[in-house]
Design a protein around this motif. Structure first.
Motif, PDB file in Angstrom:
ATOM      1  N   ALA A  25      29.696  42.989  53.708  1.00 42.16           N
ATOM      2  CA  ALA A  25      29.284  43.842  52.645  1.00 42.16           C
ATOM      3  C   ALA A  25      30.551  44.056  51.840  1.00 42.16           C
ATOM      4  CB  ALA A  25      28.672  44.935  53.200  1.00 42.16           C
ATOM      5  N   LYS A  26      31.767  44.521  52.609  1.00 42.76           N
ATOM      6  CA  LYS A  26      32.899  45.064  52.283  1.00 42.76           C
ATOM      7  C   LYS A  26      33.645  43.885  51.128  1.00 42.76           C
ATOM      8  CE  LYS A  26      33.629  48.759  55.191  1.00 42.76           C
ATOM      9  NZ  LYS A  26      34.834  49.494  56.080  1.00 42.76           N
ATOM     10  N   VAL A  27      33.584  42.783  51.884  1.00 38.25           N
ATOM     11  CA  VAL A  27      34.052  41.500  51.211  1.00 38.25           C
ATOM     12  C   VAL A  27      33.334  41.363  49.707  1.00 38.25           C
ATOM     13  CG1 VAL A  27      34.500  39.006  51.240  1.00 38.25           C
ATOM     14  CG2 VAL A  27      35.054  40.464  53.395  1.00 38.25           C
ATOM     15  N   ASP A  28      31.964  41.200  49.966  1.00 40.60           N
ATOM     16  CA  ASP A  28      31.159  40.843  48.916  1.00 40.60           C
ATOM     17  C   ASP A  28      31.332  41.898  47.683  1.00 40.60           C
ATOM     18  OD1 ASP A  28      30.149  38.611  49.828  1.00 40.60           O
ATOM     19  OD2 ASP A  28      28.181  39.953  50.727  1.00 40.60           O
ATOM     20  N   GLU A  29      31.659  43.361  48.130  1.00 42.35           N
ATOM     21  CA  GLU A  29      31.619  44.501  47.204  1.00 42.35           C
ATOM     22  C   GLU A  29      33.083  44.428  46.446  1.00 42.35           C
ATOM     23  OE1 GLU A  29      32.594  49.121  47.760  1.00 42.35           O
ATOM     24  OE2 GLU A  29      30.854  48.314  48.601  1.00 42.35           O
ATOM     25  N   THR A  30      34.023  43.910  47.383  1.00 42.85           N
ATOM     26  CA  THR A  30      35.352  43.805  46.452  1.00 42.85           C
ATOM     27  C   THR A  30      35.484  42.579  45.779  1.00 42.85           C
ATOM     28  OG1 THR A  30      36.353  45.158  48.347  1.00 42.85           O
ATOM     29  CG2 THR A  30      38.018  43.741  47.080  1.00 42.85           C
ATOM     30  N   THR A  31      34.912  41.571  46.090  1.00 34.33           N
ATOM     31  CA  THR A  31      34.686  40.578  45.404  1.00 34.33           C
ATOM     32  C   THR A  31      34.016  40.368  44.204  1.00 34.33           C
ATOM     33  OG1 THR A  31      35.007  39.048  47.439  1.00 34.33           O
ATOM     34  CG2 THR A  31      34.151  38.025  45.346  1.00 34.33           C
ATOM     35  N   ASN A  32      33.055  41.101  44.208  1.00 31.08           N
ATOM     36  CA  ASN A  32      32.210  41.567  42.932  1.00 31.08           C
ATOM     37  C   ASN A  32      32.970  42.136  42.189  1.00 31.08           C
ATOM     38  OD1 ASN A  32      30.112  39.727  43.781  1.00 31.08           O
ATOM     39  ND2 ASN A  32      28.871  41.626  44.814  1.00 31.08           N
ATOM     40  N   ALA A  33      33.567  43.223  42.445  1.00 25.61           N
ATOM     41  CA  ALA A  33      34.382  44.134  41.695  1.00 25.61           C
ATOM     42  C   ALA A  33      35.510  43.591  40.885  1.00 25.61           C
ATOM     43  CB  ALA A  33      34.965  45.431  42.450  1.00 25.61           C
ATOM     44  N   THR A  34      36.310  42.736  41.656  1.00 27.31           N
ATOM     45  CA  THR A  34      37.569  42.141  41.183  1.00 27.31           C
ATOM     46  C   THR A  34      37.065  40.857  40.304  1.00 27.31           C
ATOM     47  OG1 THR A  34      38.635  42.513  43.438  1.00 27.31           O
ATOM     48  CG2 THR A  34      39.520  40.619  42.199  1.00 27.31           C
ATOM     49  N   MET A  35      36.141  40.169  40.746  1.00 30.39           N
ATOM     50  CA  MET A  35      35.796  39.009  39.900  1.00 30.39           C
ATOM     51  C   MET A  35      35.000  39.271  38.711  1.00 30.39           C
ATOM     52  SD  MET A  35      37.970  36.776  41.464  1.00 30.39           S
ATOM     53  CE  MET A  35      37.505  35.318  40.390  1.00 30.39           C
ATOM     54  N   GLY A  36      34.197  40.151  38.987  1.00 32.07           N
ATOM     55  CA  GLY A  36      33.277  40.726  37.753  1.00 32.07           C
ATOM     56  C   GLY A  36      33.902  41.044  36.611  1.00 32.07           C
ATOM     57  N   GLN A  37      35.372  41.459  36.611  1.00 32.20           N
ATOM     58  CA  GLN A  37      36.009  41.796  35.582  1.00 32.20           C
ATOM     59  C   GLN A  37      36.177  40.524  34.378  1.00 32.20           C
ATOM     60  OE1 GLN A  37      40.106  42.914  36.304  1.00 32.20           O
ATOM     61  NE2 GLN A  37      40.258  41.270  37.842  1.00 32.20           N
ATOM     62  N   PHE A  38      36.303  39.472  35.197  1.00 31.41           N
ATOM     63  CA  PHE A  38      36.393  37.865  34.392  1.00 31.41           C
ATOM     64  C   PHE A  38      34.922  37.729  33.529  1.00 31.41           C
ATOM     65  CE2 PHE A  38      39.336  37.771  37.755  1.00 31.41           C
ATOM     66  CZ  PHE A  38      40.787  37.875  37.026  1.00 31.41           C
ATOM     67  N   THR A  39      33.760  38.110  34.080  1.00 33.24           N
ATOM     68  CA  THR A  39      32.480  37.738  33.451  1.00 33.24           C
ATOM     69  C   THR A  39      32.001  39.102  32.617  1.00 33.24           C
ATOM     70  OG1 THR A  39      31.247  38.317  35.307  1.00 33.24           O
ATOM     71  CG2 THR A  39      32.066  36.157  35.167  1.00 33.24           C
ATOM     72  N   LYS A  40      32.713  40.139  32.728  1.00 31.79           N
ATOM     73  CA  LYS A  40      32.019  41.221  31.781  1.00 31.79           C
ATOM     74  C   LYS A  40      32.079  41.001  30.303  1.00 31.79           C
ATOM     75  CE  LYS A  40      34.170  44.778  33.273  1.00 31.79           C
ATOM     76  NZ  LYS A  40      35.110  45.965  33.329  1.00 31.79           N
ATOM     77  N   GLY A  41      30.860  41.083  29.967  1.00 37.74           N
ATOM     78  CA  GLY A  41      30.603  40.844  28.470  1.00 37.74           C
ATOM     79  C   GLY A  41      30.299  39.560  28.103  1.00 37.74           C
ATOM     80  N   ILE A  42      30.424  38.565  28.848  1.00 36.25           N
ATOM     81  CA  ILE A  42      30.187  37.126  28.672  1.00 36.25           C
ATOM     82  C   ILE A  42      28.545  36.666  29.217  1.00 36.25           C
ATOM     83  CG2 ILE A  42      30.760  34.876  29.129  1.00 36.25           C
ATOM     84  CD1 ILE A  42      33.877  35.735  29.687  1.00 36.25           C
ATOM     85  N   ASN A  43      27.980  36.341  28.156  1.00 38.58           N
ATOM     86  CA  ASN A  43      26.685  35.836  28.638  1.00 38.58           C
ATOM     87  C   ASN A  43      26.608  34.210  28.793  1.00 38.58           C
ATOM     88  OD1 ASN A  43      23.742  35.837  29.008  1.00 38.58           O
ATOM     89  ND2 ASN A  43      23.478  36.505  27.081  1.00 38.58           N
ATOM     90  N   LEU A  44      26.984  33.926  30.014  1.00 41.48           N
ATOM     91  CA  LEU A  44      26.859  32.495  30.288  1.00 41.48           C
ATOM     92  C   LEU A  44      25.350  32.081  30.907  1.00 41.48           C
ATOM     93  CD1 LEU A  44      30.214  31.640  31.105  1.00 41.48           C
ATOM     94  CD2 LEU A  44      29.362  31.190  28.980  1.00 41.48           C
TER      95      LEU A  44
END
Length: 105
Positions: A83-102
């Motif tokens: 869960a910690k890996v997933d949470e950190t991965t989502n927080a880190t990688m989510g910055q690259f897809t923020k605002g992009i609707n693909l």
């Protein structure tokens, strides 16, 4: 010709973003994440690729008469680390897809 300039700029931005994403993935892969159970009596450490690196079990929880409890604690600690890996991965990688609707992502 104007459209080509915009397209070239967009391609350069995408390449920059891709490079940053790869760097972030590499950094996540070498990070360690710890999950615990029963107030730290069982600890599981894994890397950002969800590979278990270490399992630490305190001697006081080793009871030959109750192996199931120990197994449950290992599962709890492992799931907490995941869960910690997933949470950190989502927080880190989510910055690259923020605002992009693909679609599909």
């Amino acid at each position: 010709m104007r459209g080509m300039g915009n397209m070239n700029n967009m391609m350069k931005q995408m390449q920059k973003m891709q490079k940053k994403m790869m760097q972030a993935q590499e950094e996540l892969a070498v990070q360690t994440f710890e999950g615990t159970a029963s107030n730290g009596l069982v600890k599981v450490v894994m890397n950002g690729q969800k590979q278990v690196q270490e399992v630490v079990i305190s001697p006081e929880v080793v009871d030959p008469e109750d192996v199931e409890l120990l197994q449950d604690m290992i599962i709890i600690a492992t799931n907490a680390a995941i869960a910690k890996v997933d949470e950190t991965t989502n927080a880190t990688m989510g910055q690259f897809t923020k605002g992009i609707n693909l679609p599909g992502f």
